[in-house]
Design a protein around this motif. Sequence first.
Motif, PDB file in Angstrom:
ATOM      1  N   ALA A 135      -1.956  27.884  58.980  1.00 21.05           N
ATOM      2  CA  ALA A 135      -2.347  28.273  60.329  1.00 21.05           C
ATOM      3  C   ALA A 135      -1.218  28.042  61.322  1.00 21.05           C
ATOM      4  CB  ALA A 135      -3.582  27.488  60.765  1.00 21.05           C
ATOM      5  N   GLY A 136      -0.391  27.035  61.038  1.00 17.07           N
ATOM      6  CA  GLY A 136       0.595  26.595  62.021  1.00 17.07           C
ATOM      7  C   GLY A 136       2.017  27.035  61.772  1.00 17.07           C
ATOM      8  N   MET A 137       2.233  27.940  60.818  1.00 21.12           N
ATOM      9  CA  MET A 137       3.567  28.483  60.560  1.00 21.12           C
ATOM     10  C   MET A 137       3.448  29.961  60.183  1.00 21.12           C
ATOM     11  SD  MET A 137       5.970  25.811  58.463  1.00 21.12           S
ATOM     12  CE  MET A 137       4.879  25.667  57.043  1.00 21.12           C
ATOM     13  N   PRO A 138       4.535  30.721  60.309  1.00 21.49           N
ATOM     14  CA  PRO A 138       4.522  32.095  59.821  1.00 21.49           C
ATOM     15  C   PRO A 138       4.242  32.153  58.322  1.00 21.49           C
ATOM     16  CG  PRO A 138       6.401  31.743  61.278  1.00 21.49           C
ATOM     17  CD  PRO A 138       5.799  30.393  61.012  1.00 21.49           C
ATOM     18  N   ASN A 139       3.557  33.208  57.900  1.00 22.67           N
ATOM     19  CA  ASN A 139       3.153  33.372  56.510  1.00 22.67           C
ATOM     20  C   ASN A 139       3.832  34.528  55.791  1.00 22.67           C
ATOM     21  OD1 ASN A 139       0.402  31.660  55.755  1.00 22.67           O
ATOM     22  ND2 ASN A 139       0.679  31.961  57.955  1.00 22.67           N
ATOM     23  N   PHE A 140       4.412  35.475  56.564  1.00 24.96           N
ATOM     24  CA  PHE A 140       4.948  36.679  55.957  1.00 24.96           C
ATOM     25  C   PHE A 140       6.328  37.000  56.519  1.00 24.96           C
ATOM     26  CE2 PHE A 140       0.278  37.231  56.468  1.00 24.96           C
ATOM     27  CZ  PHE A 140      -0.059  37.000  55.139  1.00 24.96           C
ATOM     28  N   THR A 141       7.140  37.619  55.694  1.00 26.68           N
ATOM     29  CA  THR A 141       8.493  37.993  56.092  1.00 26.68           C
ATOM     30  C   THR A 141       8.467  38.838  57.370  1.00 26.68           C
ATOM     31  OG1 THR A 141       9.138  38.040  53.764  1.00 26.68           O
ATOM     32  CG2 THR A 141      10.600  39.141  55.332  1.00 26.68           C
ATOM     33  N   GLY A 142       9.218  38.393  58.361  1.00 24.95           N
ATOM     34  CA  GLY A 142       9.357  39.154  59.592  1.00 24.95           C
ATOM     35  C   GLY A 142       8.174  39.089  60.534  1.00 24.95           C
ATOM     36  N   ARG A 143       7.170  38.253  60.213  1.00 22.38           N
ATOM     37  CA  ARG A 143       6.011  38.096  61.090  1.00 22.38           C
ATOM     38  C   ARG A 143       5.855  36.622  61.436  1.00 22.38           C
ATOM     39  NH1 ARG A 143       1.098  42.137  59.803  1.00 22.38           N
ATOM     40  NH2 ARG A 143       0.518  41.198  61.787  1.00 22.38           N
ATOM     41  N   ARG A 144       5.447  36.338  62.661  1.00 27.13           N
ATOM     42  CA  ARG A 144       5.404  34.955  63.128  1.00 27.13           C
ATOM     43  C   ARG A 144       3.994  34.398  63.297  1.00 27.13           C
ATOM     44  NH1 ARG A 144      10.377  35.151  67.582  1.00 27.13           N
ATOM     45  NH2 ARG A 144      12.045  34.824  66.039  1.00 27.13           N
ATOM     46  N   CYS A 145       3.002  35.108  62.821  1.00 34.21           N
ATOM     47  CA  CYS A 145       1.624  34.637  63.003  1.00 34.21           C
ATOM     48  C   CYS A 145       1.235  33.635  61.923  1.00 34.21           C
ATOM     49  CB  CYS A 145       0.643  35.802  62.989  1.00 34.21           C
ATOM     50  SG  CYS A 145       0.557  36.705  61.432  1.00 34.21           S
ATOM     51  N   GLY A 146       0.400  32.678  62.311  1.00 38.92           N
ATOM     52  CA  GLY A 146      -0.294  31.874  61.333  1.00 38.92           C
ATOM     53  C   GLY A 146      -1.463  32.678  60.781  1.00 38.92           C
ATOM     54  N   VAL A 147      -2.189  32.095  59.821  1.00 38.72           N
ATOM     55  CA  VAL A 147      -3.351  32.753  59.225  1.00 38.72           C
ATOM     56  C   VAL A 147      -4.488  31.749  59.123  1.00 38.72           C
ATOM     57  CG1 VAL A 147      -4.282  33.883  57.153  1.00 38.72           C
ATOM     58  CG2 VAL A 147      -1.955  34.398  57.906  1.00 38.72           C
ATOM     59  N   ILE A 148      -5.702  32.176  59.467  1.00 39.79           N
ATOM     60  CA  ILE A 148      -6.893  31.375  59.214  1.00 39.79           C
ATOM     61  C   ILE A 148      -7.897  32.229  58.445  1.00 39.79           C
ATOM     62  CG2 ILE A 148      -6.532  29.984  61.286  1.00 39.79           C
ATOM     63  CD1 ILE A 148      -8.964  31.444  62.529  1.00 39.79           C
ATOM     64  N   THR A 149      -8.874  31.580  57.856  1.00 37.42           N
ATOM     65  CA  THR A 149      -9.924  32.258  57.104  1.00 37.42           C
ATOM     66  C   THR A 149     -11.195  32.350  57.951  1.00 37.42           C
ATOM     67  OG1 THR A 149      -9.081  31.591  54.939  1.00 37.42           O
ATOM     68  CG2 THR A 149     -11.431  32.074  55.083  1.00 37.42           C
ATOM     69  N   ARG A 150     -11.784  33.530  57.970  1.00 38.79           N
ATOM     70  CA  ARG A 150     -13.078  33.732  58.626  1.00 38.79           C
ATOM     71  C   ARG A 150     -14.072  34.228  57.576  1.00 38.79           C
ATOM     72  NH1 ARG A 150     -16.380  37.811  60.879  1.00 38.79           N
ATOM     73  NH2 ARG A 150     -17.357  37.259  62.883  1.00 38.79           N
ATOM     74  N   ILE A 151     -15.221  33.541  57.461  1.00 34.56           N
ATOM     75  CA  ILE A 151     -16.299  33.928  56.551  1.00 34.56           C
ATOM     76  C   ILE A 151     -17.561  34.003  57.392  1.00 34.56           C
ATOM     77  CG2 ILE A 151     -17.561  33.313  54.454  1.00 34.56           C
ATOM     78  CD1 ILE A 151     -15.102  31.653  53.621  1.00 34.56           C
ATOM     79  N   ALA A 152     -18.201  35.173  57.412  1.00 33.99           N
ATOM     80  CA  ALA A 152     -19.290  35.355  58.371  1.00 33.99           C
ATOM     81  C   ALA A 152     -20.251  36.454  57.933  1.00 33.99           C
ATOM     82  CB  ALA A 152     -18.722  35.692  59.752  1.00 33.99           C
ATOM     83  N   ILE A 153     -21.448  36.416  58.494  1.00 37.35           N
ATOM     84  CA  ILE A 153     -22.449  37.437  58.192  1.00 37.35           C
ATOM     85  C   ILE A 153     -22.284  38.668  59.071  1.00 37.35           C
ATOM     86  CG2 ILE A 153     -24.113  35.732  57.345  1.00 37.35           C
ATOM     87  CD1 ILE A 153     -25.606  35.991  60.015  1.00 37.35           C
ATOM     88  N   THR A 154     -21.371  38.607  60.037  1.00 40.60           N
ATOM     89  CA  THR A 154     -21.081  39.744  60.907  1.00 40.60           C
ATOM     90  C   THR A 154     -19.593  40.089  60.795  1.00 40.60           C
ATOM     91  OG1 THR A 154     -20.666  38.267  62.781  1.00 40.60           O
ATOM     92  CG2 THR A 154     -22.885  39.166  62.564  1.00 40.60           C
ATOM     93  N   SER A 155     -19.263  41.331  61.120  1.00 44.25           N
ATOM     94  CA  SER A 155     -17.860  41.731  61.105  1.00 44.25           C
ATOM     95  C   SER A 155     -17.102  41.018  62.220  1.00 44.25           C
ATOM     96  CB  SER A 155     -17.731  43.243  61.250  1.00 44.25           C
ATOM     97  OG  SER A 155     -18.322  43.664  62.458  1.00 44.25           O
ATOM     98  N   SER A 156     -15.801  40.910  62.043  1.00 43.07           N
ATOM     99  CA  SER A 156     -14.982  40.144  62.981  1.00 43.07           C
ATOM    100  C   SER A 156     -14.681  40.946  64.240  1.00 43.07           C
ATOM    101  CB  SER A 156     -13.662  39.756  62.311  1.00 43.07           C
ATOM    102  OG  SER A 156     -12.816  39.105  63.235  1.00 43.07           O
ATOM    103  N   PRO A 157     -14.710  40.302  65.418  1.00 41.10           N
ATOM    104  CA  PRO A 157     -14.245  40.976  66.633  1.00 41.10           C
ATOM    105  C   PRO A 157     -12.730  41.113  66.666  1.00 41.10           C
ATOM    106  CG  PRO A 157     -14.821  38.708  67.129  1.00 41.10           C
ATOM    107  CD  PRO A 157     -15.210  38.939  65.703  1.00 41.10           C
TER     108      PRO A 157
END
Length: 328
Positions: free
Chosen positions: A244-266
């Motif tokens: 979540a707190g560091m880049p995860n992919f080449t050339g991209r600076r976003c972290g990643v988190i997991t969302r698990i839900a009964i509704t689609s994500s906003p």
Amino acid sequence: MNALTRPLPDFPPHAREGARIAGRLCPSDYNYPPSVLARAPDFAADTLYVVGGLYGNLAALDAVEQLAAQEPTAPQIVFNGDFHWFDAEPGWFAAIERGVTPHAALRGNVETEISRPDDVGAGCGCAYPENVDDGVVQRSNAILAELRNAASHEARARLRGLPMHLVAQVGALRVGIVHGDACSLAGWHFAQEALDNPTQERWLQAVHADSNIDVFASTHTCLAALRDFALPSGELTIINNGAAGMPNFTGRRCGVITRIAITSSPHRPLYGTRRDGVHIDALALDYDHAAFRARFRKRWPPGTPAHESYDRRIADGPDYTLAQAMPR
């Protein structure tokens, strides 16, 4: 014989406890049988955020709260370990504690080794496999030593009391929230390369049967992945948010988190899947990169262990692509 005592697959090559090498050692108290997860859920949620590998990034912590505020129903947020790492100064460490404490949390290897009253020789507790360079291992041990000095006695006591795993009910699915894998707090069997190794299928089948878990949400390996497995016992989904707190992919600076839900994500997912009426997604965490990097470089200037190991990744991302993480 349960999954923990069955032979593990050959990949990834784990250091065995007998090696007694700090940073590669997996302490015996990290281990648990998958059957401990075959229990009644610890909580139920319509929307679950699993935030692994925050690594002391206050900007990423703010970004998690901003994503959560845009959900139609407030999500249950779980920090599943290694929320501390770069925050090796008392004020910074305390700020992370204040942000995490209102939410559910697991202890990762970082929190476990910070909180130990005595040194057991585990170093950072990462249980690095043999294909990780010795320099990385040594630098991680050095970071952990500095982090221990930043933690107050009260914080160390709190971290010591955190669980190693949780079970959540989200819609029709039982979700096992772990730091490493289904057998160990610092296990590497939910790493992308391991998940794609066909020799692991028998182990996954045993884990699925013993745990009665439909979805595992993990982190620890620092690289994201989502995989579905059609096993004799049924479908098993594994989602590793990487960091979540560091880049995860080449050339991209976003972290990643997991969302698990009964509704689609906003929020538009990076990738995801849907099963039994439940959405399982990886969300981009677009934190204030400049603010985080400035704070990181002030605490960890050139020549320090964290700078040597992580500055390039923080600037440019790892040598890892979004396609590698996406479900096959």
